[in-house]
Write a protein that holds these residues in place. Structure first.
Motif, PDB file in Angstrom:
ATOM      1  N   GLU A   1       0.834  -1.207   0.000  1.00 45.94           N
ATOM      2  CA  GLU A   1       0.000   0.000   0.000  1.00 45.94           C
ATOM      3  C   GLU A   1       0.865   1.252   0.000  1.00 45.94           C
ATOM      4  O   GLU A   1       0.576   2.211  -0.711  1.00 45.94           O
ATOM      5  N   LYS A   2       1.933   1.245   0.778  1.00 41.59           N
ATOM      6  CA  LYS A   2       2.835   2.398   0.831  1.00 41.59           C
ATOM      7  C   LYS A   2       3.453   2.651  -0.536  1.00 41.59           C
ATOM      8  O   LYS A   2       3.503   3.797  -1.001  1.00 41.59           O
ATOM      9  N   ILE A   3       3.911   1.581  -1.204  1.00 37.74           N
ATOM     10  CA  ILE A   3       4.523   1.724  -2.521  1.00 37.74           C
ATOM     11  C   ILE A   3       3.504   2.256  -3.520  1.00 37.74           C
ATOM     12  O   ILE A   3       3.806   3.149  -4.326  1.00 37.74           O
ATOM     13  N   ARG A   4       2.284   1.730  -3.471  1.00 43.60           N
ATOM     14  CA  ARG A   4       1.233   2.191  -4.381  1.00 43.60           C
ATOM     15  C   ARG A   4       0.957   3.675  -4.198  1.00 43.60           C
ATOM     16  O   ARG A   4       0.854   4.434  -5.174  1.00 43.60           O
ATOM     17  N   ILE A   5       0.882   4.118  -2.944  1.00 47.00           N
ATOM     18  CA  ILE A   5       0.594   5.521  -2.651  1.00 47.00           C
ATOM     19  C   ILE A   5       1.747   6.405  -3.104  1.00 47.00           C
ATOM     20  O   ILE A   5       1.542   7.449  -3.727  1.00 47.00           O
ATOM     21  N   VAL A   6       2.985   5.996  -2.817  1.00 45.80           N
ATOM     22  CA  VAL A   6       4.151   6.804  -3.206  1.00 45.80           C
ATOM     23  C   VAL A   6       4.254   6.889  -4.722  1.00 45.80           C
ATOM     24  O   VAL A   6       4.490   7.966  -5.285  1.00 45.80           O
ATOM     25  N   LEU A   7       4.067   5.777  -5.414  1.00 48.39           N
ATOM     26  CA  LEU A   7       4.139   5.793  -6.878  1.00 48.39           C
ATOM     27  C   LEU A   7       3.040   6.664  -7.476  1.00 48.39           C
ATOM     28  O   LEU A   7       3.257   7.359  -8.466  1.00 48.39           O
ATOM     29  N   SER A   8       1.870   6.635  -6.869  1.00 46.78           N
ATOM     30  CA  SER A   8       0.782   7.480  -7.328  1.00 46.78           C
ATOM     31  C   SER A   8       1.153   8.959  -7.171  1.00 46.78           C
ATOM     32  O   SER A   8       0.859   9.773  -8.049  1.00 46.78           O
ATOM     33  N   GLY A   9       1.816   9.287  -6.089  1.00 47.55           N
ATOM     34  CA  GLY A   9       2.264  10.664  -5.883  1.00 47.55           C
ATOM     35  C   GLY A   9       3.363  11.060  -6.845  1.00 47.55           C
ATOM     36  O   GLY A   9       3.415  12.194  -7.330  1.00 47.55           O
ATOM     37  N   LEU A  10       4.249  10.129  -7.162  1.00 50.10           N
ATOM     38  CA  LEU A  10       5.340  10.423  -8.091  1.00 50.10           C
ATOM     39  C   LEU A  10       4.833  10.590  -9.523  1.00 50.10           C
ATOM     40  O   LEU A  10       5.451  11.311 -10.312  1.00 50.10           O
ATOM     41  N   ARG A  11       3.735   9.922  -9.863  1.00 46.84           N
ATOM     42  CA  ARG A  11       3.150  10.087 -11.199  1.00 46.84           C
ATOM     43  C   ARG A  11       2.674  11.517 -11.419  1.00 46.84           C
ATOM     44  O   ARG A  11       2.683  12.006 -12.535  1.00 46.84           O
ATOM     45  N   GLY A  12       2.212  12.156 -10.352  1.00 50.36           N
ATOM     46  CA  GLY A  12       1.803  13.552 -10.436  1.00 50.36           C
ATOM     47  C   GLY A  12       0.431  13.785 -11.035  1.00 50.36           C
ATOM     48  O   GLY A  12       0.129  14.900 -11.442  1.00 50.36           O
ATOM     49  N   GLU A  13      -0.395  12.761 -11.115  1.00 49.89           N
ATOM     50  CA  GLU A  13      -1.745  12.941 -11.660  1.00 49.89           C
ATOM     51  C   GLU A  13      -2.592  13.834 -10.756  1.00 49.89           C
ATOM     52  O   GLU A  13      -3.381  14.636 -11.236  1.00 49.89           O
ATOM     53  N   ASP A  14      -2.438  13.655  -9.455  1.00 52.22           N
ATOM     54  CA  ASP A  14      -3.132  14.490  -8.474  1.00 52.22           C
ATOM     55  C   ASP A  14      -2.084  15.198  -7.626  1.00 52.22           C
ATOM     56  O   ASP A  14      -0.928  14.777  -7.562  1.00 52.22           O
ATOM     57  N   SER A  15      -2.501  16.258  -6.956  1.00 54.38           N
ATOM     58  CA  SER A  15      -1.575  16.915  -6.040  1.00 54.38           C
ATOM     59  C   SER A  15      -1.354  16.008  -4.824  1.00 54.38           C
ATOM     60  O   SER A  15      -2.163  15.126  -4.538  1.00 54.38           O
ATOM     61  N   ILE A  16      -0.258  16.223  -4.140  1.00 55.69           N
ATOM     62  CA  ILE A  16       0.054  15.421  -2.956  1.00 55.69           C
ATOM     63  C   ILE A  16      -1.020  15.622  -1.894  1.00 55.69           C
ATOM     64  O   ILE A  16      -1.447  14.668  -1.243  1.00 55.69           O
ATOM     65  N   ALA A  17      -1.486  16.842  -1.742  1.00 51.30           N
ATOM     66  CA  ALA A  17      -2.531  17.129  -0.750  1.00 51.30           C
ATOM     67  C   ALA A  17      -3.804  16.343  -1.063  1.00 51.30           C
ATOM     68  O   ALA A  17      -4.420  15.757  -0.169  1.00 51.30           O
ATOM     69  N   GLU A  18      -4.170  16.318  -2.340  1.00 49.98           N
ATOM     70  CA  GLU A  18      -5.382  15.597  -2.734  1.00 49.98           C
ATOM     71  C   GLU A  18      -5.207  14.091  -2.554  1.00 49.98           C
ATOM     72  O   GLU A  18      -6.104  13.395  -2.082  1.00 49.98           O
ATOM     73  N   LEU A  19      -4.047  13.578  -2.925  1.00 49.18           N
ATOM     74  CA  LEU A  19      -3.759  12.154  -2.760  1.00 49.18           C
ATOM     75  C   LEU A  19      -3.833  11.759  -1.289  1.00 49.18           C
ATOM     76  O   LEU A  19      -4.456  10.751  -0.942  1.00 49.18           O
ATOM     77  N   CYS A  20      -3.211  12.553  -0.432  1.00 51.43           N
ATOM     78  CA  CYS A  20      -3.215  12.250   1.004  1.00 51.43           C
ATOM     79  C   CYS A  20      -4.621  12.311   1.576  1.00 51.43           C
ATOM     80  O   CYS A  20      -4.984  11.500   2.421  1.00 51.43           O
ATOM     81  N   ARG A  21      -5.409  13.252   1.096  1.00 53.04           N
ATOM     82  CA  ARG A  21      -6.790  13.358   1.564  1.00 53.04           C
ATOM     83  C   ARG A  21      -7.581  12.118   1.150  1.00 53.04           C
ATOM     84  O   ARG A  21      -8.332  11.557   1.937  1.00 53.04           O
ATOM     85  N   LYS A  22      -7.389  11.659  -0.091  1.00 56.25           N
ATOM     86  CA  LYS A  22      -8.101  10.464  -0.557  1.00 56.25           C
ATOM     87  C   LYS A  22      -7.679   9.218   0.218  1.00 56.25           C
ATOM     88  O   LYS A  22      -8.509   8.366   0.515  1.00 56.25           O
ATOM     89  N   GLU A  23      -6.392   9.113   0.518  1.00 56.85           N
ATOM     90  CA  GLU A  23      -5.872   7.931   1.207  1.00 56.85           C
ATOM     91  C   GLU A  23      -6.042   8.004   2.716  1.00 56.85           C
ATOM     92  O   GLU A  23      -5.861   7.015   3.419  1.00 56.85           O
ATOM     93  N   GLY A  24      -6.355   9.183   3.236  1.00 52.49           N
ATOM     94  CA  GLY A  24      -6.552   9.340   4.673  1.00 52.49           C
ATOM     95  C   GLY A  24      -5.263   9.333   5.462  1.00 52.49           C
ATOM     96  O   GLY A  24      -5.214   8.820   6.586  1.00 52.49           O
ATOM     97  N   ILE A  25      -4.201   9.913   4.876  1.00 55.39           N
ATOM     98  CA  ILE A  25      -2.920   9.986   5.582  1.00 55.39           C
ATOM     99  C   ILE A  25      -2.462  11.432   5.636  1.00 55.39           C
ATOM    100  O   ILE A  25      -2.932  12.279   4.864  1.00 55.39           O
ATOM    101  N   ALA A  26      -1.542  11.708   6.538  1.00 55.40           N
ATOM    102  CA  ALA A  26      -0.971  13.047   6.650  1.00 55.40           C
ATOM    103  C   ALA A  26       0.090  13.236   5.564  1.00 55.40           C
ATOM    104  O   ALA A  26       0.752  12.280   5.145  1.00 55.40           O
ATOM    105  N   GLN A  27       0.254  14.471   5.118  1.00 56.59           N
ATOM    106  CA  GLN A  27       1.256  14.746   4.104  1.00 56.59           C
ATOM    107  C   GLN A  27       2.657  14.419   4.602  1.00 56.59           C
ATOM    108  O   GLN A  27       3.487  13.928   3.837  1.00 56.59           O
ATOM    109  N   SER A  28       2.914  14.657   5.871  1.00 53.90           N
ATOM    110  CA  SER A  28       4.232  14.352   6.426  1.00 53.90           C
ATOM    111  C   SER A  28       4.515  12.855   6.359  1.00 53.90           C
ATOM    112  O   SER A  28       5.654  12.438   6.117  1.00 53.90           O
ATOM    113  N   LEU A  29       3.479  12.035   6.541  1.00 54.80           N
ATOM    114  CA  LEU A  29       3.643  10.593   6.439  1.00 54.80           C
ATOM    115  C   LEU A  29       3.963  10.198   4.998  1.00 54.80           C
ATOM    116  O   LEU A  29       4.846   9.373   4.748  1.00 54.80           O
ATOM    117  N   TYR A  30       3.278  10.815   4.038  1.00 58.28           N
ATOM    118  CA  TYR A  30       3.570  10.543   2.629  1.00 58.28           C
ATOM    119  C   TYR A  30       5.026  10.881   2.315  1.00 58.28           C
ATOM    120  O   TYR A  30       5.727  10.095   1.671  1.00 58.28           O
TER     121      TYR A  30
END
Length: 88
Positions: A31-60
């Motif tokens: 799950e961590k790898i999936r979330i990080v790769l999704s953030g690296l793709r840049g399709e969504d902003s990091i803030a939006e990705l973290c909100r969808k996944e329910g994690i803090a940006q600092s954790l990402y």
């Protein structure tokens, strides 16, 4: 005569801390790898990705740093690891 509110507050705070600790979600490495790769793709902003996944940006960002450091070590040829008992 009223009781001291601080004396009755301490057990309640402990109960709240215990509940929060029990509600923490443990993410698998996949799950961590999936979330990080999704953030690296840049399709969504990091803030939006973290909100969808329910994690803090600092954790990402800490997961992202760990992910990139592991990749850097792997590419440098540092593949030494300890064998588990199942592998021996």
């Amino acid at each position: 005569m009223r009781k001291n509110p601080v004396a009755t507050k301490a057990p309640a705070e402990q109960v709240v801390k215990d509940i929060r600790r029990a509600m923490r979600k443990l993410h698998s490495s996949e799950e961590k790898i999936r979330i990080v790769l999704s953030g690296l793709r840049g399709e969504d902003s990091i803030a939006e990705l973290c909100r969808k996944e329910g994690i803090a940006q600092s954790l990402y960002y800490s997961w992202s740093k760990d992910f990139l450091e592991a990749g850097k070590k792997r590419l440098a040829g540092d593949t030494a690891r300890q064998a588990s008992t199942g592998e021996v």
